[in-house]
Enzyme design. Structure first.
Site, PDB file in Angstrom:
ATOM      1  N   GLU A 120      83.806  -0.299 -67.360  1.00 17.68           N
ATOM      2  CA  GLU A 120      83.475   1.026 -68.509  1.00 17.68           C
ATOM      3  C   GLU A 120      85.080   1.070 -69.082  1.00 17.68           C
ATOM      4  O   GLU A 120      86.175   1.251 -68.814  1.00 17.68           O
ATOM      5  CB  GLU A 120      83.558   1.937 -66.963  1.00 17.68           C
ATOM      6  CG  GLU A 120      82.976   1.722 -66.512  1.00 17.68           C
ATOM      7  CD  GLU A 120      81.117   2.507 -67.175  1.00 17.68           C
ATOM      8  OE1 GLU A 120      82.058   3.211 -68.399  1.00 17.68           O
ATOM      9  OE2 GLU A 120      80.088   2.246 -66.779  1.00 17.68           O
ATOM     10  N   CYS A 161      87.020   8.946 -72.687  1.00 21.92           N
ATOM     11  CA  CYS A 161      86.491   6.996 -73.814  1.00 21.92           C
ATOM     12  C   CYS A 161      85.115   8.123 -74.240  1.00 21.92           C
ATOM     13  O   CYS A 161      85.435   7.360 -75.022  1.00 21.92           O
ATOM     14  CB  CYS A 161      86.317   6.593 -72.282  1.00 21.92           C
ATOM     15  SG  CYS A 161      84.625   7.674 -71.436  1.00 21.92           S
TER      16      CYS A 161
HETATM   17  P1  NAD Z   1      93.925  -1.015 -69.927  1.00 25.51           P
HETATM   18  O1  NAD Z   1      93.443  -1.709 -69.928  1.00 25.51           O
HETATM   19  O2  NAD Z   1      95.514  -0.793 -70.363  1.00 25.51           O
HETATM   20  O3  NAD Z   1      94.298  -0.782 -68.046  1.00 25.51           O
HETATM   21  C1  NAD Z   1      93.707  -0.151 -67.262  1.00 25.51           C
HETATM   22  C2  NAD Z   1      94.637  -0.335 -65.802  1.00 25.51           C
HETATM   23  O4  NAD Z   1      94.192  -2.000 -65.609  1.00 25.51           O
HETATM   24  C3  NAD Z   1      94.859   0.048 -65.298  1.00 25.51           C
HETATM   25  O5  NAD Z   1      95.298   0.258 -63.653  1.00 25.51           O
HETATM   26  C4  NAD Z   1      96.104  -1.726 -65.757  1.00 25.51           C
HETATM   27  O6  NAD Z   1      97.484  -1.628 -64.531  1.00 25.51           O
HETATM   28  C5  NAD Z   1      95.646  -2.363 -65.181  1.00 25.51           C
HETATM   29  N1  NAD Z   1      95.692  -3.945 -65.210  1.00 25.51           N
HETATM   30  C6  NAD Z   1      96.403  -3.740 -66.959  1.00 25.51           C
HETATM   31  N2  NAD Z   1      96.114  -5.488 -67.020  1.00 25.51           N
HETATM   32  C7  NAD Z   1      95.308  -5.485 -65.916  1.00 25.51           C
HETATM   33  C8  NAD Z   1      95.128  -7.124 -65.130  1.00 25.51           C
HETATM   34  N3  NAD Z   1      95.699  -8.198 -65.872  1.00 25.51           N
HETATM   35  N4  NAD Z   1      94.232  -7.396 -64.338  1.00 25.51           N
HETATM   36  C9  NAD Z   1      93.955  -6.349 -64.018  1.00 25.51           C
HETATM   37  N5  NAD Z   1      94.172  -5.195 -64.127  1.00 25.51           N
HETATM   38  C10 NAD Z   1      95.150  -4.755 -65.128  1.00 25.51           C
HETATM   39  O7  NAD Z   1      93.586   0.800 -70.099  1.00 25.51           O
HETATM   40  P2  NAD Z   1      94.273   2.295 -70.004  1.00 25.51           P
HETATM   41  O8  NAD Z   1      95.199   2.369 -71.537  1.00 25.51           O
HETATM   42  O9  NAD Z   1      95.225   2.357 -68.831  1.00 25.51           O
HETATM   43  O10 NAD Z   1      93.108   3.589 -70.180  1.00 25.51           O
HETATM   44  C11 NAD Z   1      92.553   3.901 -71.913  1.00 25.51           C
HETATM   45  C12 NAD Z   1      91.854   2.923 -71.901  1.00 25.51           C
HETATM   46  O11 NAD Z   1      90.729   3.118 -71.015  1.00 25.51           O
HETATM   47  C13 NAD Z   1      90.622   3.662 -73.067  1.00 25.51           C
HETATM   48  O12 NAD Z   1      90.269   2.338 -73.923  1.00 25.51           O
HETATM   49  C14 NAD Z   1      89.750   4.156 -72.553  1.00 25.51           C
HETATM   50  O13 NAD Z   1      88.545   4.481 -73.396  1.00 25.51           O
HETATM   51  C15 NAD Z   1      89.367   3.413 -71.392  1.00 25.51           C
HETATM   52  N6  NAD Z   1      88.155   3.996 -70.431  1.00 25.51           N
HETATM   53  C16 NAD Z   1      87.045   4.350 -70.243  1.00 25.51           C
HETATM   54  C17 NAD Z   1      85.948   5.119 -69.485  1.00 25.51           C
HETATM   55  C18 NAD Z   1      84.823   4.761 -69.313  1.00 25.51           C
HETATM   56  O14 NAD Z   1      83.993   5.118 -68.505  1.00 25.51           O
HETATM   57  N7  NAD Z   1      84.367   3.323 -70.594  1.00 25.51           N
HETATM   58  C19 NAD Z   1      87.057   6.257 -69.137  1.00 25.51           C
HETATM   59  C20 NAD Z   1      88.470   6.240 -69.383  1.00 25.51           C
HETATM   60  C21 NAD Z   1      88.608   5.196 -69.984  1.00 25.51           C
END
Ligand code: NAD
Length: 482
Positions: free
Chosen positions: A240, A274
């Protein structure tokens, strides 16, 4: 003690925790190592078979106990989320929504997990049954914008289905995890099959290496890496990801009502949802009154500074996001965009983006094509509906959208032409309000089955066919040879 607290006391690495309202680092988050993740995963796996063997009603009783315990800890949980996100009102709604999700799944899961009736085959002596076999261990990796809700939104149906769950919240907003630990201490039935590990990307990678399926919520950039890592391990993943949700305001829409709904959709949660509205296409015939109402609404909203319990617009939560928003605003201004409201970030220790309405914008600007995750509404005036649809669809994202029209059926026809998983009509962000409608993310906004709707629980079970010969000897035996 949380797994993270155990890691902290055993001299693990740490990540500084920043308070988004003050901008100060006021704590350290333990980074759980790969070895610890593997140890915890082993413990969860060992307990999962007994959990799955329980009657589903017993598992749902544990979810109800979880809901009750979370309600008892509502105040400290809201306080922790306030420090994680700088948000007060939204944090209350977040806790209440999570309690609601626990109770909803506890009520719905038994019927949804019932194995289908046996099916007769065309050969009378054969029939098939269907078993739903839960994955042993589900990994959940969540982002910073709704720390509690997005850590549990998939974990709850997974637990109901009989899986164990290993969850890693965002390193930006993990204070809530220690309150969650206090909550779990009051739900003994769940303790063996649910754990939270804290840390950043390396801990996330370790989680992917230790589980049987992944539910990831986060950015497209990280989602791609997660998808690739899951593919390398040959495990499924549900992604997501981000969006750049368009709102289309058609010529027959009510300009004032549309403007207020779009202001809500773009500015609620400080634009850090999001499904926030992040770009607007308004028909030239009503552009003037629409933009005037949008600007007036934007200017009427207040920041949550200095009193977080007052005002509507919270700080930008993630320090990394502040830099992105600043760059996008600078790029837009350099290319000729004009701010009719807001337009400059405001520093009060933490950083706020005042509700911003931009005009003279087009998709060559980063602010109209890349995710901003801030209270910014770029407004683009279009000649007609066809242009609005074409430009709305010209995006790498396909999360959700909104259409405004005086004719609901007309709006629904336009919605069906949009490349987005959920389309609100005459309102915005309804995918956050209605959780019963199935929706998938289109294009780079995600991958996998629907997180919404009752069908979403099926992501946590595999279908096993049991094929029964009920009494005919050797029906397929080799033909006699001479
Ligand atoms: P991000 O991708 O930077 O991080 C998300 C998670 O991934 C964190 O817990 C992080 O520690 C982890 N992570 C980072 N590198 C990783 C790796 N190599 N392997 C596994 N895990 C790893 O996202 P963010 O900045 O925390 O969140 C914002 C984003 O989330 C925005 O793009 C937003 O649109 C999206 N979002 C989407 C939804 C949806 O339902 N579509 C809902 C909420 C947020």
């Amino acid at each position: 003690m949380t797994e993270s607290a155990q890691a902290a006391t055993s001299g693990a690495q740490t990540i500084p925790l920043r308070d988004p309202a003050t901008g100060e680092c006021d704590g350290q988050l333990a980074v759980v190592s790969k070895a610890e993740v593997d140890r915890i995963a082993q413990r969860l796996r060992a307990a999962q078979a007994d959990w799955a063997a329980l009657d589903v009603h017993n598992r749902c009783d544990a979810l109800l106990a979880f809901a009750d315990a979370l309600e008892r800890h509502r105040e400290p949980m809201v306080e922790a989320l306030l420090r994680d996100t700088g948000r007060w009102q939204e944090s209350q709604i977040e806790v209440d929504s999570t309690v609601g999700a626990l109770r909803r799944w506890a009520a719905d899961a038994p019927a949804l997990l019932q194995a289908p009736e046996p099916v007769a085959s065309s050969m009378g002596f054969l029939h098939s049954r269907q078993n739903l076999v839960p994955y042993e261990l589900v990994g959940v990796i969540s982002p910073w914008n709704f720390p509690l809700l997005l850590s549990l939104i998939d974990a709850i149906p997974a637990l109901a289905a009989g899986c164990a769950v290993l969850c890693k919240p965002s390193e930006v907003t993990s204070r809530f995890a220690s309150v969650l630990d206090d909550v779990m201490a009051e739900v003994p039935a769940l303790q063996p099959v649910f754990a939270v590990v804290t840390g950043g990307g390396s801990t996330g990678e370790a989680v992917i290496g230790a589980v049987d399926t992944i539910c990831f919520t986060g950015s497209v950039r990280t989602g791609r890496r997660v998808g690739e890592a899951c593919a390398a391990r040959f495990i499924p993943c549900s992604l997501e990801l981000g969006g750049k949700d368009p709102a289309l305001v058609l010529a027959d829409a009510d300009p004032v009502r549309s403007a207020r709904a779009i202001a809500w959709g773009g500015f609620v949660n400080g634009g850090q949802s999001c499904m926030s509205i992040e770009r607007v296409y308004v028909d030239a015939k009503i552009a003037e009154p629409f933009i005037a109402a949008l600007v007036e609404t934007a200017k009427s909203l207040k920041l949550t500074h200095p009193e977080p319990r007052e005002g509507q617009i919270g700080p930008i939560i993630s320090a990394a996001q502040i830099a992105i928003v600043r760059e996008q605003l600078a790029d837009a201004k350099k290319r000729g965009a004009r701010a009719l409201a807001g337009g400059e970030l405001i520093e009060h220790g933490g950083t706020w983006c005042p509700p911003t309405v931009l005009v003279d914008v087009d998709e060559s600007m980063r602010i109209a094509s890349e995710e901003s995750f801030a209270t910014i509404l770029p407004v683009m005036v279009v000649a007609n509906e066809e242009e609005a649809i074409k430009r709305a669809n010209d995006s790498i994202f396909g999360l959700s959208a909104a259409v405004f029209s005086g004719d609901t059926e007309h709006a629904a026809r336009v919605a069906s032409r949009l490349h987005a998983g959920g389309v609100s009509i005459n309102d915005a962000c309804l995918t956050g309000m209605i959780h019963t409608a199935e929706k998938q993310s289109f294009k780079q906004s995600g991958l996998g089955g629907s997180r919404m709707g009752s069908v979403s629980i099926r992501r946590f079970v595999r279908s096993q066919a049991v094929l029964v010969n009920s009494g005919v000897d050797d029906p397929w035996w080799f033909p006699a040879t001479t």
